[in-house]
Design a protein around this motif. Structure first.
Motif, PDB file in Angstrom:
ATOM      1  N   TYR A 176       0.819  -1.211   0.000  1.00 36.94           N
ATOM      2  CA  TYR A 176       0.000   0.000   0.000  1.00 36.94           C
ATOM      3  C   TYR A 176       0.854   1.264   0.000  1.00 36.94           C
ATOM      4  O   TYR A 176       0.478   2.267  -0.620  1.00 36.94           O
TER       5      TYR A 176
ATOM      6  N   ASN B 261      -8.406   3.661 -12.153  1.00 38.88           N
ATOM      7  CA  ASN B 261      -8.923   2.293 -12.174  1.00 38.88           C
ATOM      8  C   ASN B 261      -8.671   1.670 -13.550  1.00 38.88           C
ATOM      9  O   ASN B 261      -9.602   1.391 -14.302  1.00 38.88           O
TER      10      ASN B 261
ATOM     11  N   THR C   5     -13.830  -2.727 -10.974  1.00 40.34           N
ATOM     12  CA  THR C   5     -14.659  -2.285  -9.859  1.00 40.34           C
ATOM     13  C   THR C   5     -15.716  -1.295 -10.343  1.00 40.34           C
ATOM     14  O   THR C   5     -15.448  -0.451 -11.192  1.00 40.34           O
TER      15      THR C   5
ATOM     16  N   GLN D 228     -20.447   2.699  -8.689  1.00 40.09           N
ATOM     17  CA  GLN D 228     -21.282   2.945  -7.513  1.00 40.09           C
ATOM     18  C   GLN D 228     -21.933   1.654  -7.050  1.00 40.09           C
ATOM     19  O   GLN D 228     -21.988   0.674  -7.778  1.00 40.09           O
ATOM     20  N   TRP D 229     -22.437   1.676  -5.822  1.00 39.67           N
ATOM     21  CA  TRP D 229     -23.083   0.512  -5.240  1.00 39.67           C
ATOM     22  C   TRP D 229     -24.521   0.413  -5.736  1.00 39.67           C
ATOM     23  O   TRP D 229     -25.260   1.388  -5.760  1.00 39.67           O
TER      24      TRP D 229
ATOM     25  N   ALA E 215     -13.767  -1.099  -0.887  1.00 37.58           N
ATOM     26  CA  ALA E 215     -13.528   0.322  -1.066  1.00 37.58           C
ATOM     27  C   ALA E 215     -14.245   0.863  -2.297  1.00 37.58           C
ATOM     28  O   ALA E 215     -14.715   2.008  -2.301  1.00 37.58           O
TER      29      ALA E 215
ATOM     30  N   THR F 288     -17.846   1.661  -1.250  1.00 37.01           N
ATOM     31  CA  THR F 288     -18.096   2.370   0.010  1.00 37.01           C
ATOM     32  C   THR F 288     -17.446   3.751   0.069  1.00 37.01           C
ATOM     33  O   THR F 288     -17.886   4.600   0.853  1.00 37.01           O
ATOM     34  N   ILE F 289     -16.409   3.974  -0.747  1.00 36.19           N
ATOM     35  CA  ILE F 289     -15.711   5.256  -0.718  1.00 36.19           C
ATOM     36  C   ILE F 289     -16.191   6.111  -1.885  1.00 36.19           C
ATOM     37  O   ILE F 289     -16.155   5.695  -3.041  1.00 36.19           O
ATOM     38  N   GLU F 290     -16.650   7.307  -1.582  1.00 32.33           N
ATOM     39  CA  GLU F 290     -17.100   8.213  -2.625  1.00 32.33           C
ATOM     40  C   GLU F 290     -15.909   8.767  -3.403  1.00 32.33           C
ATOM     41  O   GLU F 290     -14.893   9.108  -2.838  1.00 32.33           O
ATOM     42  N   ARG F 291     -16.057   8.848  -4.730  1.00 29.16           N
ATOM     43  CA  ARG F 291     -14.968   9.300  -5.593  1.00 29.16           C
ATOM     44  C   ARG F 291     -15.200  10.746  -6.029  1.00 29.16           C
ATOM     45  O   ARG F 291     -16.302  11.180  -6.171  1.00 29.16           O
TER      46      ARG F 291
END
Length: 202
Positions: A75, A89, A94, A97-98, A196, A199-202
């Motif tokens: 990391y 990305n 991935t 969005q969810w 991630a 769950t993590i906003e971009r």
């Protein structure tokens, strides 16, 4: 695998970021990696001793410390590299969005990517691959396995990150004389990325 990786990316471009919301991705992953594993086992003459599929040397706490150090190192390198070149990305697996309505298929794909894929890739690269290259020296084997692992993913900008990850996994294999810790780290790395992503906003 390298030719297929770069060939598919050149012909079709970046994958659809919604592929993990499709059942065809789950089935395709199981079949594709199943074929790869069968080929690798056949190359090895079905000799499981060549894959280092055994209890790690050094005991439980050495294994835990080694995995922890390796994860932190990966990391740290990824953060530093991303700050310089911003690869984004590139692999494109991935989602953006969810989507709760596709939760079940996402979990199924996540299980395949965090359990099945790491198992097959570790058996291939750090298992048989490292065993065959180890006679040329520990560090040449680590670097060669890392390079082959990175190139097999068919990436360009993100290639150094994947190569570094592959080298770290090969180092774990050489240090603990087992592919099992690498499978755990590989699966954990993939799981963190998948969680991630949604769950993590971009």
């Amino acid at each position: 695998m390298i030719a297929l990786g770069y060939g598919s990316r050149a012909s079709s471009g970046k994958p659809d970021p919604q592929v993990l919301y499709e059942w065809s991705t789950f089935v395709g992953t199981l079949i594709q990696d199943g074929i790869i594993l069968a080929l690798v086992l056949a190359i090895a003459g079905w000799k499981l001793s060549l894959f280092a599929l055994r209890r790690p040397a050094g005991g439980f706490w050495l294994t835990v410390r080694t995995i922890g150090i390796a994860l932190a190192a990966v990391y740290a390198f990824e953060i530093a590299y991303s700050a310089l070149l911003h690869p984004g990305n590139e692999q494109g697996l991935t989602p953006d969005q969810w989507e709760p309505k596709h939760a079940l298929v996402y979990v199924a794909n996540a299980a395949a990517i965090c359990i099945w894929v790491p198992f097959v890739e570790e058996m291939t690269f750090r298992g048989l691959g490292y065993t065959l290259l180890a006679p040329f020296g520990r560090w040449p084997a680590i670097v060669a396995v890392g390079m082959l692992f990175g190139l097999a993913h068919g990436l360009v900008v993100s290639l150094p990150v994947i190569v570094a990850f592959g080298c770290v996994l090969a180092w774990i294999r050489s240090r603990l004389d087992s592919v099992i810790p690498g499978m755990v780290l590989h699966g954990t790395f993939n799981l963190i990325a998948l969680v991630a992503a949604v769950t993590i906003e971009r």
